[in-house]
Design a protein around this motif. Structure first.
Motif, PDB file in Angstrom:
ATOM      1  N   UNK A   1       0.833  -1.211   0.000  1.00 22.69           N
ATOM      2  CA  UNK A   1       0.000   0.000   0.000  1.00 22.69           C
ATOM      3  C   UNK A   1       0.861   1.252   0.000  1.00 22.69           C
ATOM      4  N   UNK A   2       1.835   1.309   0.882  1.00 21.63           N
ATOM      5  CA  UNK A   2       2.676   2.498   0.981  1.00 21.63           C
ATOM      6  C   UNK A   2       3.478   2.719  -0.300  1.00 21.63           C
ATOM      7  N   UNK A   3       3.948   1.638  -0.912  1.00 25.16           N
ATOM      8  CA  UNK A   3       4.660   1.782  -2.178  1.00 25.16           C
ATOM      9  C   UNK A   3       3.770   2.354  -3.267  1.00 25.16           C
ATOM     10  N   UNK A   4       2.555   1.825  -3.365  1.00 23.46           N
ATOM     11  CA  UNK A   4       1.632   2.309  -4.396  1.00 23.46           C
ATOM     12  C   UNK A   4       1.251   3.771  -4.176  1.00 23.46           C
ATOM     13  N   UNK A   5       1.134   4.201  -2.928  1.00 25.23           N
ATOM     14  CA  UNK A   5       0.762   5.599  -2.671  1.00 25.23           C
ATOM     15  C   UNK A   5       1.869   6.567  -3.081  1.00 25.23           C
ATOM     16  N   UNK A   6       3.079   6.076  -3.244  1.00 24.97           N
ATOM     17  CA  UNK A   6       4.198   6.942  -3.630  1.00 24.97           C
ATOM     18  C   UNK A   6       4.256   7.192  -5.140  1.00 24.97           C
ATOM     19  N   UNK A   7       3.499   6.406  -5.914  1.00 29.08           N
ATOM     20  CA  UNK A   7       3.504   6.595  -7.365  1.00 29.08           C
ATOM     21  C   UNK A   7       2.731   7.863  -7.707  1.00 29.08           C
ATOM     22  N   UNK A   8       3.314   8.698  -8.541  1.00 27.77           N
ATOM     23  CA  UNK A   8       2.751  10.017  -8.811  1.00 27.77           C
ATOM     24  C   UNK A   8       1.636  10.022  -9.847  1.00 27.77           C
TER      25      UNK A   8
ATOM     26  N   UNK B   1      -5.820   1.163  -4.212  1.00 32.10           N
ATOM     27  CA  UNK B   1      -4.546   1.559  -4.811  1.00 32.10           C
ATOM     28  C   UNK B   1      -4.255   0.758  -6.081  1.00 32.10           C
ATOM     29  N   UNK B   2      -4.486  -0.548  -6.029  1.00 27.03           N
ATOM     30  CA  UNK B   2      -4.195  -1.419  -7.172  1.00 27.03           C
ATOM     31  C   UNK B   2      -5.031  -1.028  -8.384  1.00 27.03           C
ATOM     32  N   UNK B   3      -6.288  -0.636  -8.150  1.00 27.29           N
ATOM     33  CA  UNK B   3      -7.180  -0.268  -9.255  1.00 27.29           C
ATOM     34  C   UNK B   3      -6.683   0.948 -10.037  1.00 27.29           C
ATOM     35  N   UNK B   4      -5.814   1.737  -9.451  1.00 29.83           N
ATOM     36  CA  UNK B   4      -5.315   2.934 -10.127  1.00 29.83           C
ATOM     37  C   UNK B   4      -4.161   2.645 -11.085  1.00 29.83           C
ATOM     38  N   UNK B   5      -3.669   1.408 -11.068  1.00 28.16           N
ATOM     39  CA  UNK B   5      -2.474   1.059 -11.844  1.00 28.16           C
ATOM     40  C   UNK B   5      -2.692  -0.255 -12.584  1.00 28.16           C
ATOM     41  N   UNK B   6      -1.791  -0.533 -13.509  1.00 29.48           N
ATOM     42  CA  UNK B   6      -1.729  -1.863 -14.110  1.00 29.48           C
ATOM     43  C   UNK B   6      -0.653  -2.608 -13.327  1.00 29.48           C
TER      44      UNK B   6
ATOM     45  N   UNK C   1       3.095  -1.223 -12.947  1.00 26.22           N
ATOM     46  CA  UNK C   1       4.028  -1.451 -11.848  1.00 26.22           C
ATOM     47  C   UNK C   1       4.150  -2.950 -11.602  1.00 26.22           C
ATOM     48  N   UNK C   2       5.377  -3.398 -11.510  1.00 20.28           N
ATOM     49  CA  UNK C   2       5.658  -4.793 -11.189  1.00 20.28           C
ATOM     50  C   UNK C   2       5.931  -4.858  -9.693  1.00 20.28           C
ATOM     51  N   UNK C   3       5.136  -5.655  -8.991  1.00 21.90           N
ATOM     52  CA  UNK C   3       5.301  -5.783  -7.546  1.00 21.90           C
ATOM     53  C   UNK C   3       5.870  -7.163  -7.250  1.00 21.90           C
ATOM     54  N   UNK C   4       7.010  -7.161  -6.572  1.00 18.04           N
ATOM     55  CA  UNK C   4       7.687  -8.382  -6.162  1.00 18.04           C
ATOM     56  C   UNK C   4       7.467  -8.553  -4.670  1.00 18.04           C
ATOM     57  N   UNK C   5       6.856  -9.676  -4.294  1.00 22.22           N
ATOM     58  CA  UNK C   5       6.551  -9.940  -2.892  1.00 22.22           C
ATOM     59  C   UNK C   5       6.894 -11.381  -2.557  1.00 22.22           C
ATOM     60  N   UNK C   6       7.287 -11.603  -1.311  1.00 17.24           N
ATOM     61  CA  UNK C   6       7.481 -12.975  -0.857  1.00 17.24           C
ATOM     62  C   UNK C   6       6.272 -13.444  -0.043  1.00 17.24           C
ATOM     63  N   UNK C   7       5.215 -12.647  -0.036  1.00 17.10           N
ATOM     64  CA  UNK C   7       4.000 -12.969   0.704  1.00 17.10           C
ATOM     65  C   UNK C   7       3.045 -13.794  -0.153  1.00 17.10           C
ATOM     66  N   UNK C   8       2.889 -15.068   0.191  1.00 19.53           N
ATOM     67  CA  UNK C   8       1.921 -15.911  -0.511  1.00 19.53           C
ATOM     68  C   UNK C   8       0.510 -15.371  -0.289  1.00 19.53           C
ATOM     69  N   UNK C   9       0.260 -14.797   0.883  1.00 23.72           N
ATOM     70  CA  UNK C   9      -1.042 -14.218   1.235  1.00 23.72           C
ATOM     71  C   UNK C   9      -1.466 -13.173   0.203  1.00 23.72           C
ATOM     72  N   UNK C  10      -0.581 -12.252  -0.109  1.00 22.62           N
ATOM     73  CA  UNK C  10      -0.896 -11.197  -1.073  1.00 22.62           C
ATOM     74  C   UNK C  10      -0.885 -11.736  -2.500  1.00 22.62           C
TER      75      UNK C  10
END
Length: 140
Positions: A47-54, A105-110, A59-68
């Protein structure tokens, strides 16, 4: 964008870390809470990363969270929304507040999701982890 969360105890003091990259530019962000869970910190990192996008972007999001990762790859959130934010066991979805914020936040980006293995030597995932751990330390 690489994201990670950390928690000392679950619940306990936690932190999140985000590394944003665009071309040659790298920006790092982190924060934490005194009493939280690992999943909440993983979610806040995104969330915090996405809010920083102007502006809206790919955006490619790399996560180690299986939950997300699984939530978005398997579209769990669609059934949660249809079922009044109840999971497959008819229980309230945990962290609904953050899921709602993340979906907004996700809905605002690809967004293109990538699953990375935690603590496996991936330079940027390790950096996001270090930011999260350092942020969590401030709340011990």
């Amino acid at each position: 964008m690489y994201t990670d969360g950390a928690c000392s105890g679950n619940p306990g003091p936690g932190g999140w870390g985000t590394v944003l990259m665009y071309g040659e530019h790298v920006k790092e962000f982190s924060g934490g809470e005194a009493n939280t869970t690992n999943n909440r910190m993983e979610m806040l990192a995104v969330i915090q990363g996405l809010t920083k996008l102007k502006e809206p972007c790919e955006v490619h999001i790399y996560t180690d969270s299986a939950y997300i990762y699984n939530c978005f790859q398997q579209k769990w959130y669609i059934n949660w929304q249809k079922n009044g934010w109840k999971n497959s066991k008819k229980q309230p979805v945990e962290n609904k507040d953050l899921w709602l914020e993340m979906l907004e936040q996700v809905e605002q980006h690809k967004v293109v999701w990538h699953k990375v293995k935690g603590h496996s030597g991936d330079k940027w995932n390790d950096r996001a982890d270090a930011l999260a751990v350092a942020a969590a330390q401030k709340y011990k």
